[in-house]
Design an enzyme around this catalytic site. Structure first.
Site: not given
Ligand code: SAH
Ligand code: SF4
Length: 380
Positions: A101, A114, A121, A125, A128, A175, A229, A351
């Site tokens: 998306e 975005c 991915c 994390c 996520c 990703g 991040s 998010c």
């Molecule tokens: N993979 C890359 C970019 C995509 S995630 C990264 O990790 O930086 C983009 C941002 O959203 C990152 O800072 C990630 O940690 C945050 N994020 C992921 N899941 C989230 C959630 N459930 N609530 C708030 N932020 C989140």
């Molecule tokens: Fe991947 Fe970024 Fe999500 Fe971590 S926060 S699992 S690096 S998309």
């Protein structure tokens, strides 16, 4: 891409994701002139024309040749939704059946797109939803830049010449962009390229969880803005939240990010530090102080992201008061701190909410399991 004409039985090569250098090489190998690349790039990325037949400054012979061996194919939109707050979200099908998306978030005189870089991915994390769904595959450069192309096309803005539809791009969708290095760099090249989207390097931001060797390499070939991040003020906690930290700990990441900034030609740039606030995990006053201490000499601004809940996660979003407390400690320590607002709530564009609605409603649980994470972000 040796002698493309001879390969006419091969699948047609998609010109959408090619950088200027790649397209020039393509035309030279075709026995034509380099400058064709400039003409074709303008047609594709500035006028939105993807039918060779309509490229009137290209001779009939070459157009026919191109039609035989090449194509300009954006990814396919599965659904498009508009939020009451102006946010627009697209679900996009990529080859092989995966869904990603993209979200466009208008805010005042800018509009931030975005963009996703991978289907799923591999980095897992803990907070996520993309990480929970595992890794399917890298997006091609065409599928990445195609998200920008589709966004502009959906507002019919190529025709109106309205370049303001997308003013900023953040690589913060699904990703880890640095694990799809070449394709992401090519796509960002096109975002900055004057013959394509012509965005300034300050208006394109790559976010990474900290793939340090790739970030070191990025410093040698890219000028876009950088977000990291972080999410934790120490390695013990970050090891839990962002597992890649076990391989590349905080000190390494900050070293690499600083070098990235130092390598840029303009001296005033800073790194955006993203910090997702999770109730009871990383949102205490003490942790805010520890973060301030960690970043005291680091050229950055801090973006706090209140955690967005999703099925399969026991984490909770902190209260508004907890967010304010954390924010205040950092502001008192002299940092520039923003809190990311949730946008597009009514269309599940925040998010952790993405891709849901395109799947059969009876598969609600499955849908959540596979929920794709894309960030609706207010940035830089
Ligand atoms: N993979 C890359 C970019 C995509 S995630 C990264 O990790 O930086 C983009 C941002 O959203 C990152 O800072 C990630 O940690 C945050 N994020 C992921 N899941 C989230 C959630 N459930 N609530 C708030 N932020 C989140
Ligand atoms: Fe991947 Fe970024 Fe999500 Fe971590 S926060 S699992 S690096 S998309």
């Amino acid at each position: 891409m040796n002698n493309p004409v001879a390969q006419s039985s091969e699948p047609r090569v998609n010109l959408l994701g090619m950088t200027r250098a790649q397209l020039e090489q393509f035309f030279v190998e075709l026995g034509d002139k380099k400058f064709r690349a400039q003409q074709v790039m303008k047609w594709i990325h500035q006028m939105g024309v993807i039918d060779f037949e309509q490229m009137t400054n290209i001779g009939k012979n070459l157009r026919e040749k191109l039609q035989a061996i090449a194509e300009i194919r954006p990814p396919e939109i599965v659904s498009q939704k508009d939020s009451e707050d102006g946010t627009r979200k697209w679900a996009i099908r990529v080859e092989g059946g995966g869904l990603v998306e993209a979200v466009l978030i208008p805010e005042g005189d800018r509009a931030t797109l975005c963009v996703s870089s991978q289907v799923g991915c591999s980095l897992d994390c803990s907070f996520c939803s993309t990480g929970k769904q595992g890794f399917q595959r890298d997006l091609t450069a065409a599928e990445i830049i195609g998200q920008v192309w589709l966004a502009i096309d959906s507002y019919n803005a190529f025709n109106s010449g309205n370049k303001r539809v997308v003013t900023n791009v953040v690589m913060m969708g699904m990703g880890e962009p640095l694990l799809n290095f070449d394709n992401v760099v090519s796509a960002m090249d096109l975002m900055l390229e004057d013959l394509a989207y012509g965005l300034s390097k300050r208006r394109v931001t790559l976010s990474t969880s900290g793939v340090v060797p790739a970030l070191d390499k990025l410093a040698t070939c890219s000028e876009v803005s950088l977000a990291i991040s972080l999410h934790a003020p120490n390695d013990a906690l970050r090891n839990e939240l962002v597992p890649i930290n076990r391989k590349y700990p905080i000190a390494e990441l900050l070293r690499s990010a600083r070098e990235y900034i130092d390598a840029q030609s303009d001296s005033k740039r800073v790194v955006t530090v993203e910090y997702t606030l999770i109730a009871g995990v990383n949102d205490s006053k003490e942790q805010a102080r520890e973060l301030a201490q960690l970043l005291r000499d680091f050229p950055c601004k801090i973006n706090l992201i209140p955690f967005n809940t999703f099925a399969q996660s026991d984490y909770r979003r902190p209260s508004g008061n907890a967010v304010s407390r954390f924010w205040q400690v950092l502001v008192d320590a002299g940092f520039t701190v923003t809190v990311r607002t949730t946008r597009g709530d009514d269309i599940d564009a925040a998010c952790g909410q993405l891709v849901g609605q395109v799947v059969d409603k009876t598969r609600r649980a499955e849908r959540h399991r596979q929920a794709v994470e894309t960030q609706a972000v207010r940035m830089v």
